[in-house]
Design a protein around this motif. Structure first.
Motif, PDB file in Angstrom:
ATOM      1  N   LYS A 267      12.417  44.071 -57.757  1.00 19.85           N
ATOM      2  CA  LYS A 267      12.225  45.503 -57.572  1.00 19.85           C
ATOM      3  C   LYS A 267      12.446  46.229 -58.766  1.00 19.85           C
ATOM      4  O   LYS A 267      12.549  47.526 -58.732  1.00 19.85           O
ATOM      5  N   ASP A 268      12.972  45.708 -59.750  1.00 20.22           N
ATOM      6  CA  ASP A 268      13.395  46.493 -60.951  1.00 20.22           C
ATOM      7  C   ASP A 268      12.100  46.737 -61.835  1.00 20.22           C
ATOM      8  O   ASP A 268      11.639  45.819 -62.429  1.00 20.22           O
ATOM      9  N   ASN A 269      11.839  48.167 -61.799  1.00 21.04           N
ATOM     10  CA  ASN A 269      10.619  48.488 -62.633  1.00 21.04           C
ATOM     11  C   ASN A 269      11.019  49.206 -63.794  1.00 21.04           C
ATOM     12  O   ASN A 269      10.099  49.743 -64.616  1.00 21.04           O
ATOM     13  N   ARG A 270      12.278  48.911 -64.259  1.00 19.97           N
ATOM     14  CA  ARG A 270      12.594  49.558 -65.725  1.00 19.97           C
ATOM     15  C   ARG A 270      11.811  48.580 -66.786  1.00 19.97           C
ATOM     16  O   ARG A 270      11.419  47.516 -66.374  1.00 19.97           O
ATOM     17  N   ILE A 271      11.679  49.117 -68.041  1.00 24.16           N
ATOM     18  CA  ILE A 271      11.015  48.551 -68.968  1.00 24.16           C
ATOM     19  C   ILE A 271      12.050  47.714 -69.946  1.00 24.16           C
ATOM     20  O   ILE A 271      12.790  48.669 -70.574  1.00 24.16           O
ATOM     21  N   TYR A 272      11.727  46.710 -70.150  1.00 23.98           N
ATOM     22  CA  TYR A 272      12.731  45.922 -70.969  1.00 23.98           C
ATOM     23  C   TYR A 272      11.818  45.475 -72.386  1.00 23.98           C
ATOM     24  O   TYR A 272      10.719  45.317 -72.129  1.00 23.98           O
ATOM     25  N   TYR A 273      12.600  45.415 -73.403  1.00 22.97           N
ATOM     26  CA  TYR A 273      11.870  44.841 -74.761  1.00 22.97           C
ATOM     27  C   TYR A 273      12.824  43.844 -75.427  1.00 22.97           C
ATOM     28  O   TYR A 273      14.013  43.971 -75.561  1.00 22.97           O
ATOM     29  N   ALA A 274      12.309  43.104 -76.363  1.00 24.37           N
ATOM     30  CA  ALA A 274      12.602  42.296 -77.285  1.00 24.37           C
ATOM     31  C   ALA A 274      11.978  42.351 -78.700  1.00 24.37           C
ATOM     32  O   ALA A 274      10.690  42.339 -78.602  1.00 24.37           O
ATOM     33  N   THR A 275      12.273  42.318 -79.778  1.00 23.03           N
ATOM     34  CA  THR A 275      11.731  42.065 -80.914  1.00 23.03           C
ATOM     35  C   THR A 275      12.266  41.419 -82.247  1.00 23.03           C
ATOM     36  O   THR A 275      13.372  41.394 -82.442  1.00 23.03           O
ATOM     37  N   ASP A 276      11.427  40.504 -82.788  1.00 22.53           N
ATOM     38  CA  ASP A 276      11.777  39.733 -83.893  1.00 22.53           C
ATOM     39  C   ASP A 276      10.831  39.282 -84.693  1.00 22.53           C
ATOM     40  O   ASP A 276       9.479  39.381 -84.139  1.00 22.53           O
ATOM     41  N   ASN A 277      10.996  38.592 -85.810  1.00 26.30           N
ATOM     42  CA  ASN A 277       9.763  38.111 -86.657  1.00 26.30           C
ATOM     43  C   ASN A 277       9.092  37.013 -85.979  1.00 26.30           C
ATOM     44  O   ASN A 277       9.749  36.255 -85.092  1.00 26.30           O
ATOM     45  N   GLU A 278       7.821  36.584 -86.163  1.00 26.52           N
ATOM     46  CA  GLU A 278       7.366  35.478 -85.539  1.00 26.52           C
ATOM     47  C   GLU A 278       7.896  34.132 -85.521  1.00 26.52           C
ATOM     48  O   GLU A 278       7.883  33.422 -84.394  1.00 26.52           O
ATOM     49  N   GLN A 279       8.558  33.912 -86.588  1.00 22.16           N
ATOM     50  CA  GLN A 279       9.298  32.636 -86.603  1.00 22.16           C
ATOM     51  C   GLN A 279      10.377  32.354 -85.757  1.00 22.16           C
ATOM     52  O   GLN A 279      10.940  31.537 -85.635  1.00 22.16           O
ATOM     53  N   ASN A 280      11.102  33.634 -85.266  1.00 21.80           N
ATOM     54  CA  ASN A 280      12.362  33.574 -84.617  1.00 21.80           C
ATOM     55  C   ASN A 280      12.007  33.845 -83.059  1.00 21.80           C
ATOM     56  O   ASN A 280      11.129  34.321 -82.602  1.00 21.80           O
ATOM     57  N   LYS A 281      13.008  33.171 -82.367  1.00 18.24           N
ATOM     58  CA  LYS A 281      13.097  33.357 -80.696  1.00 18.24           C
ATOM     59  C   LYS A 281      13.869  34.408 -80.687  1.00 18.24           C
ATOM     60  O   LYS A 281      15.079  34.689 -80.852  1.00 18.24           O
ATOM     61  N   PRO A 282      13.386  35.604 -79.980  1.00 14.92           N
ATOM     62  CA  PRO A 282      14.221  36.650 -79.463  1.00 14.92           C
ATOM     63  C   PRO A 282      15.189  36.623 -78.734  1.00 14.92           C
ATOM     64  O   PRO A 282      14.972  36.019 -77.740  1.00 14.92           O
ATOM     65  N   VAL A 283      16.414  36.931 -78.985  1.00 18.33           N
ATOM     66  CA  VAL A 283      17.657  36.263 -78.254  1.00 18.33           C
ATOM     67  C   VAL A 283      18.280  37.521 -77.285  1.00 18.33           C
ATOM     68  O   VAL A 283      18.295  37.459 -76.042  1.00 18.33           O
ATOM     69  N   ASN A 284      18.154  38.733 -77.913  1.00 21.46           N
ATOM     70  CA  ASN A 284      18.583  39.969 -77.174  1.00 21.46           C
ATOM     71  C   ASN A 284      17.500  40.777 -76.861  1.00 21.46           C
ATOM     72  O   ASN A 284      16.516  41.019 -77.443  1.00 21.46           O
ATOM     73  N   ASP A 285      17.852  41.306 -75.640  1.00 23.46           N
ATOM     74  CA  ASP A 285      16.715  42.423 -75.157  1.00 23.46           C
ATOM     75  C   ASP A 285      17.366  43.828 -74.859  1.00 23.46           C
ATOM     76  O   ASP A 285      18.471  43.858 -74.675  1.00 23.46           O
ATOM     77  N   SER A 286      16.803  44.712 -74.557  1.00 22.69           N
ATOM     78  CA  SER A 286      17.322  46.028 -74.510  1.00 22.69           C
ATOM     79  C   SER A 286      16.187  46.677 -73.336  1.00 22.69           C
ATOM     80  O   SER A 286      15.038  46.549 -73.294  1.00 22.69           O
ATOM     81  N   ALA A 287      16.977  47.660 -72.666  1.00 20.26           N
ATOM     82  CA  ALA A 287      16.033  48.432 -71.511  1.00 20.26           C
ATOM     83  C   ALA A 287      15.829  49.983 -72.051  1.00 20.26           C
ATOM     84  O   ALA A 287      16.604  50.578 -72.861  1.00 20.26           O
TER      85      ALA A 287
END
Length: 662
Positions: A267-287
């Motif tokens: 039920k959490d409708n907040r929007i989250y995102y993570a960003t990084d270069n193609e070759q990396n696995k994004p580790v941290n996310d932000s709301a």
């Protein structure tokens, strides 16, 4: 607020709300604004840039709904654009998607029968909605849940969900010379399970990536496909997050940087995102803040290398846009001018400026008819100076006077309030200076210009104001020009400082020097400008064009060219402006006349005029640069406006990257 174009919405949005800072990810964003207010949907919307114009597509709300496409206009359009159409009687239970392939734009959706349907544009602004096409698969099966698409080496690749519990499918599709999609093969994504459709993005000429929600643990994962070998990589997690709907993935800023974005779990409708270069696995996310909420996937559309639009469906099923940049407006000089342009001067760049900068609030009135003063005929800005600084504004025009035994900014019909027909007092001066000092302490590469004019010796003399500035700011924050002219001062020397100039007044120590507005002057700083004094945009445009043509051969060494872009209220507007303005000292008959006059004449407040006029600024300046009216010799150094916001900072950054400023 009316919808003009995709980018005009963003401009108006930034005028009102400014830009917020996203910490570790180095992204900034604007508050979302509703557009196409009559439209509603319960699925995702898609937005795409095609030949500089913006299209959106969606399905009507309901178990099944009609398919809609709408052309919104180009980035610097100044007139309303809305070319909306429906795909005949077609309906879908799932969200449609847009994709540009080989100079054509396609709208694709899953039909009621589970087939892949599509329409193709028949101009740069319209679709052929009469010819509904069906893409054939050599191994036909029903699709469901939704569809996304990408282009790879001039070919279309779609990603969807099979008509079963948890299988995802992809297909690589060619188009013939007429734009019709050729038969292709649906491939099941092996060893990866989801109960929702995946998002797909191109990595290079033979690699694509899908981003999806895992069927068992609801985690967000990605996996890559080599289309030449048909080999998939193992799935990798995105920041360990979970979601209940399809997570989106896009290229951000036309780079190899990927932007993953999703709604929260359950039920959490907040929007989250993570960003990084193609070759990396994004580790941290932000709301994102709580005013970004959705129950469905979101859409991203690149504008250029520094900004993109995010479109999403709010919890109210209405359409919203927000604007993301990969720089912080509070640090824009450090991010875009240093170190590359550290040896440039103020004459080599353009910065955003604020007219009557301290008039974002009305804290008092004055003059012989002070009761006629109200926010609509007095306020020129929508944000206080602290917020303008964080939005990137770097030149501030200030007029100050004494009110309740303290210095405030003012906006009045005469230099001395006692002589004025009417006027208002805005922000407290000490608050402004405290904001400037705090800002410079935090942003060591930014610099600011404060210009003062319209002094009244009986209220706040130039000497008294100068002493106040030096006492509050401290000498260490003020640039001492040591008798250099503007064309000799390098940006490196200005970093972390404020230039303070007064109208025809200078201290002997040069901590505060003089400015003028003239065709030619011997002061430290002379502004070359033309003030249109009109509420008609066509007259403003004509006046400014003539101004630049008059300087086509260049300006003087101590001149900074200031583009004064203000629409001015007429006398009637200033007197009768606010529909809701009521004063108990004025009879109900007069108040009724004010209301009626506003309805008939459509009078506007100063900030209303600014918002309507500001949308013309980028388009006209670009046109004047293109046709030679503006050149290297007469280019503007300050874009000086009412209702200043981060949008004008963004445009200055864009201009500073053009040949005229290099």
């Amino acid at each position: 607020m009316k919808f003009f174009t995709a980018i005009t919405i963003i401009i108006c949005l930034l005028l009102i709300s400014g830009i917020n800072r996203l910490g570790a990810q180095s992204l900034s964003f604007s508050q979302p604004l509703n557009f196409l207010p009559a439209a509603h949907t319960d699925k995702a919307i898609d937005i795409t840039n095609f030949k500089g114009g913006y299209f959106v597509t969606w399905k009507d709300a309901g178990v099944t709904g009609g398919i809609n496409v709408c052309y919104l206009g180009k980035q610097y359009d100044t007139r309303f654009s809305q070319n909306e159409a429906t795909a005949g009687t077609e309906k879908s239970a799932f969200a449609p998607v847009l994709r540009v392939i080989n100079n054509r734009i396609y709208a694709l959706w899953i039909g009621i029968d589970g087939t892949l349907k599509y329409i193709v544009n028949n101009s740069d602004t319209t679709f052929n909605t009469q010819n509904i096409n069906t893409a054939a698969f050599k191994n036909p099966q029903r699709l469901r849940s939704g569809i996304t698409a990408t282009t790879i080496h001039g070919r279309l690749m779609i990603a969807s969900h099979a008509d079963n519990k948890n299988e995802m499918v992809v297909a690589l599709i060619d188009a013939d010379d007429n734009g019709m999609l050729k038969p292709s093969v649906l491939q099941i994504v092996p060893d990866k399970k989801s109960d929702e459709y995946p998002f797909i993005v191109t990595l290079n000429n033979n690699m694509v990536r899908i981003c999806y929600k895992d069927y068992s643990d609801q985690g967000i994962y990605f996996a890559d496909l080599n289309i030449d070998t048909g080999v998939w990589t193992n799935q990798a997690p995105v920041s360990g997050s979970k979601t209940k709907v399809s997570p989106a993935v896009y290229h951000a800023f036309n780079t190899t940087r990927l932007f993953y974005i999703w709604k929260g779990n359950k039920k959490d409708n907040r929007i989250y995102y993570a960003t990084d270069n193609e070759q990396n696995k994004p580790v941290n996310d932000s709301a994102l803040p709580d005013y970004f909420k959705t129950a469905v996937p979101v859409s991203i559309c690149n504008v250029d290398a520094k900004k993109f639009i995010m479109a999403f469906i709010g919890e109210d099923q209405k359409f919203y846009l927000s604007y993301f940049t990969n720089y912080n407006p509070a640090n824009w000089m450090e991010d875009t001018l240093f170190p590359a342009k550290g040896n440039f001067t103020l004459k080599d760049i353009v910065i955003p400026g604020s007219h009557d900068a301290g008039m974002s609030a009305l804290n008092g009135t004055g003059g012989t008819q002070g009761s006629s003063i109200n926010p609509c005929n007095t306020l020129t800005q929508t944000q206080n100076i602290g917020k303008q600084l964080n939005a990137g504004i770097r030149m501030f025009d200030l007029r100050v006077g004494l009110f309740h035994n303290a210095i405030y900014t003012k906006h009045s019909s005469s230099d001395c309030m006692a002589d004025a027909v009417g006027g208002g007092y805005g922000e407290r001066f000490k608050d402004i200076l405290d904001s400037v000092k705090t800002f410079l302490d935090r942003h060591k590469k930014e610099f600011i210009i404060l210009t003062f004019s319209h002094f009244c010796p009986t209220e706040a003399s130039a000497g008294h104001v100068a002493d106040t500035i030096i006492r509050v700011l401290g000498k260490e924050h003020i640039y001492n020009n040591q008798s250099k002219s503007i064309d000799q001062i390098k940006l490196n020397d200005l970093a972390g400082k404020v230039i303070v100039t007064f109208e025809q007044y200078a201290r002997a120590d040069k901590l505060i020097d003089s400015n003028t507005i003239a065709d030619k002057a011997k002061t430290f700083l002379n502004f070359r400008r033309a003030y249109a004094a009109t509420n008609l945009i066509n007259k403003l445009l004509a006046r400014e064009e003539l101004f630049f043509k008059s300087m086509k051969n260049g300006v003087n060494n101590n001149d900074l060219v200031r583009l004064d872009w203000q629409l001015t209220q007429s006398g009637d507007e200033a007197a009768l402006i606010c529909n809701d303005f009521q004063n108990e000292k004025v009879s109900p008959v007069i108040n009724g006349m004010m209301l009626l006059t506003n309805v008939i004449k459509k009078n506007q407040s100063i900030t209303d005029l600014a918002i309507s006029g500001n949308k013309y600024l980028p388009a006209k300046v670009n046109e004047w640069i293109s046709n030679g009216t503006i050149n290297k010799a007469n280019k503007p150094n300050i874009l000086y406006i009412d209702a200043a916001g981060a949008w004008i900072t963004d445009y200055c950054i864009e201009l500073n990257g053009t040949p005229v400023y290099n």
